[in-house]
Design an enzyme around this catalytic site. Structure first.
Site, mmCIF file in Angstrom:
data_model
loop_
_atom_site.group_PDB
_atom_site.id
_atom_site.type_symbol
_atom_site.label_atom_id
_atom_site.label_comp_id
_atom_site.label_asym_id
_atom_site.label_seq_id
_atom_site.Cartn_x
_atom_site.Cartn_y
_atom_site.Cartn_z
ATOM 1 N N SER A 253 0.846 -1.187 0.000
ATOM 2 C CA SER A 253 0.000 0.000 0.000
ATOM 3 C C SER A 253 0.880 1.234 0.000
ATOM 4 O O SER A 253 2.107 1.140 0.085
ATOM 5 C CB SER A 253 -0.912 0.003 1.226
ATOM 6 O OG SER A 253 -0.112 0.262 2.365
ATOM 7 N N LYS A 254 0.207 2.386 -0.069
ATOM 8 C CA LYS A 254 0.927 3.671 -0.199
ATOM 9 C C LYS A 254 2.023 3.846 0.843
ATOM 10 O O LYS A 254 3.038 4.468 0.568
ATOM 11 C CB LYS A 254 -0.067 4.822 -0.097
ATOM 12 C CG LYS A 254 -0.841 5.007 -1.378
ATOM 13 C CD LYS A 254 -1.199 6.469 -1.594
ATOM 14 C CE LYS A 254 -1.861 6.668 -2.939
ATOM 15 N NZ LYS A 254 -3.308 6.570 -2.898
ATOM 16 N N ARG A 255 1.790 3.282 2.037
ATOM 17 C CA ARG A 255 2.812 3.546 3.050
ATOM 18 C C ARG A 255 4.130 2.827 2.746
ATOM 19 O O ARG A 255 5.148 3.106 3.349
ATOM 20 C CB ARG A 255 2.269 3.278 4.459
ATOM 21 C CG ARG A 255 2.071 1.946 4.842
ATOM 22 C CD ARG A 255 1.167 1.726 6.031
ATOM 23 N NE ARG A 255 0.707 0.366 5.875
ATOM 24 C CZ ARG A 255 1.430 -0.679 6.177
ATOM 25 N NH1 ARG A 255 2.608 -0.525 6.723
ATOM 26 N NH2 ARG A 255 0.970 -1.887 5.958
ATOM 27 N N GLY A 257 5.464 3.072 -0.243
ATOM 28 C CA GLY A 257 6.120 3.847 -1.314
ATOM 29 C C GLY A 257 5.198 3.952 -2.513
ATOM 30 O O GLY A 257 3.983 3.982 -2.359
#
Ligand code: GLU
Length: 479
Positions: A253-255, A257
């Protein structure tokens, strides 16, 4: 002979295309191409509050950029359209009526708040949260009363106690307890079909033979199988591949990268490299090969060989592959990919002589890991971008280095115009005159010509700059 497979990629346009979904699209596409089947693109846009036209546009762009061409779907003819769920609402309505006639569904008047309360109570009493069937046995007059209150019903499917079983092509035999699911919504109170309902109708009507998707849909498959049975449709073969994970083994997920195809595109990853990398993940190919062309992937692909466990996304490895793709890309083609990045870095590509640019790119392409780095590799060839780095300045502070540069220039000023020969002759002259050799000879010249301590082969830089520009720089750094 078995009929040719028909597979589909069915994204919901509620965000940018995630690499995980791109991998699902890739698996479907390769499977279709491997077997000479049909790859269908279906847009699942029935959740109007979350779907956006811009996402849809980007989605099609990203798939086109990746080269995952669809045979049926938006902007393509096909006998099974429309391929957007929002244009198929009549079809869903008719199918809802079928289930109503069979007494397999019922209207549910519970509000969001009431459902949340029920969920909460079940969790508190350590029971599985699910719908307990409050509206399943309402009397006609109770329904009328609720409707008179202005409540709009959703429609729920009556789940019978049963064990749902299916064979997954990757995971083998799967079993689910029907009762644990609770009666699930198939049409929302706003009249829109729920995912599990629309997907079964569409997959059936579109003649889908294999449903290939991520393992996060496994429990949905159990619900969908109940609907296949209810309609009397033969279910397709199900294939649930593992998900892409971040380094901490949680879903990417976005966390972690960058996660969307668009982000990698903007960073200057080539589509071929991304496709190759996504295909590698979960190793569906033979003998540990890492660099594979599209055709090799199509030939070597076998879903059955895909790993059951999650595949860890490694951006470093993607960049490593990208460098290989950049290096082996034909320079003419690479320039086309590079153009937007060159413009972004302030180079007016139209104003640069094509043949010269070709030679410059040919020289620096082995140094690139992403296309976005191009600006800082070709700046040495442009006077308005020429800068002397701090490291280079240190070299220029040495008297011996200045002598080397001066001698090099001295020769050039008197030499005839033949860059290739002049470079070698100037080096020879400088060596004799200053008795510098090796690094002491080449580094000052490199620094004078490029302003940097690293860079491409010096004789080639010299030739591409041309003698006038070289002389100007020699003067600049020694004055
Ligand atoms: N629209 C669903 C999604 O994007 C499709 C899942 C499926 O392939 O059935 O997750």
């Amino acid at each position: 002979m078995a009929p040719k497979p028909r597979v589909r990629f069915a994204p919901s346009p509620t965000g940018e295309l995630h690499v995980g979904n791109a991998r699902t699209a890739l698996f479907n596409w390769i499977f279709a191409r491997h077997h000479g089947g049909t790859f269908i693109l279906r847009i699942e846009d029935t959740d109007a509050s979350r779907s956006a036209v811009s996402y849809q546009k980007n989605l099609l762009n990203d798939l086109n950029w990746l080269g995952l061409d669809w045979d049926e779907g938006p902007h393509k003819n096909g006998a099974y359209g429309p391929y957007k769920q929002s244009e198929r609402l009549d079809i869903y309505r008719k199918h809802l009526q079928k289930l109503i006639d069979l007494d397999l569904v019922y209207p549910c008047y519970c509000t969001e708040e009431e459902l949340e309360e029920e969920r909460h109570a079940l969790i508190l009493s350590k029971r599985m949260p699910r719908y307990m069937g409050k509206c399943r046995n309402l009397m006609a007059r109770e329904r009328i009363k609720l409707e008179n209150e202005g409540r709009k019903p959703s429609f729920r499917f009556k789940v019978q106690p049963q064990v749902i079983e299916f064979d997954d092509l990757i995971r083998g035999s799967m079993k689910f307890e029907g009762e644990a699911m609770g009666d699930f919504i198939i049409v929302r109170s706003n009249g829109m079909p729920a995912y599990n309902f629309a997907v079964v109708i569409d997959d059936h009507l579109m003649g889908i033979t294999h449903v290939i998707r991520g393992e996060d849909h496994l429990s949905n498959t159990a619900l969908q199988i109940m609907l296949y049975k209810a309609f009397g449709f033969p279910p397709p073969t199900f294939v649930h591949h593992s998900l892409i994970l971040g380094k901490d083994r949680t879903k990417l997920s976005k966390r972690h990268g960058s996660v969307s195809v668009g982000e990698f595109r903007k960073q200057g990853i080539l589509p071929g490299a991304l496709i190759n990398y996504l295909g590698l993940l979960g190793s569906s190919f033979t003998e540990g090969r890492e660099v594979m062309s599209r055709d090799e992937m199509i030939t070597g692909f076998a879903l059955e060989r895909a790993s059951k466990s999650g595949a860890i996304f490694d951006e470093e490895k993607l960049r490593w592959l990208n460098a290989i793709y950049i290096r082996s890309c034909r320079t003419e083609d690479l320039i086309e990919w590079l153009k937007p990045f060159l413009e972004q870095a302030g180079y007016k590509t139209d104003a640069i002589a094509a043949k010269w640019l070709n030679e410059v790119i040919d020289l620096v392409k082995t140094e690139l890991t992403t296309l976005a780095e191009i600006g800082s590799h070709i700046d040495i060839f442009f006077d308005d971008k020429f800068e002397i780095t701090a490291e280079a300045k240190k070299i220029l502070e040495k008297e011996d280095a200045v002598q080397v540069i001066k001698a090099f220039g001295e020769y050039l000023k008197t030499a005839a115009d033949n860059p290739q020969e002049n470079y070698l002759a100037a080096i020879k002259y400088t060596k004799e005159k200053t008795s510098a050799k090796g690094k002491d000879l080449f580094m000052p010249i490199r620094v004078a010509l490029t302003g940097k301590v690293h860079g491409p082969e010096l004789d080639k830089v010299f030739a591409l700059l041309g003698e006038n520009a070289v002389l100007k720089r020699l003067k600049l750094v020694t004055s």
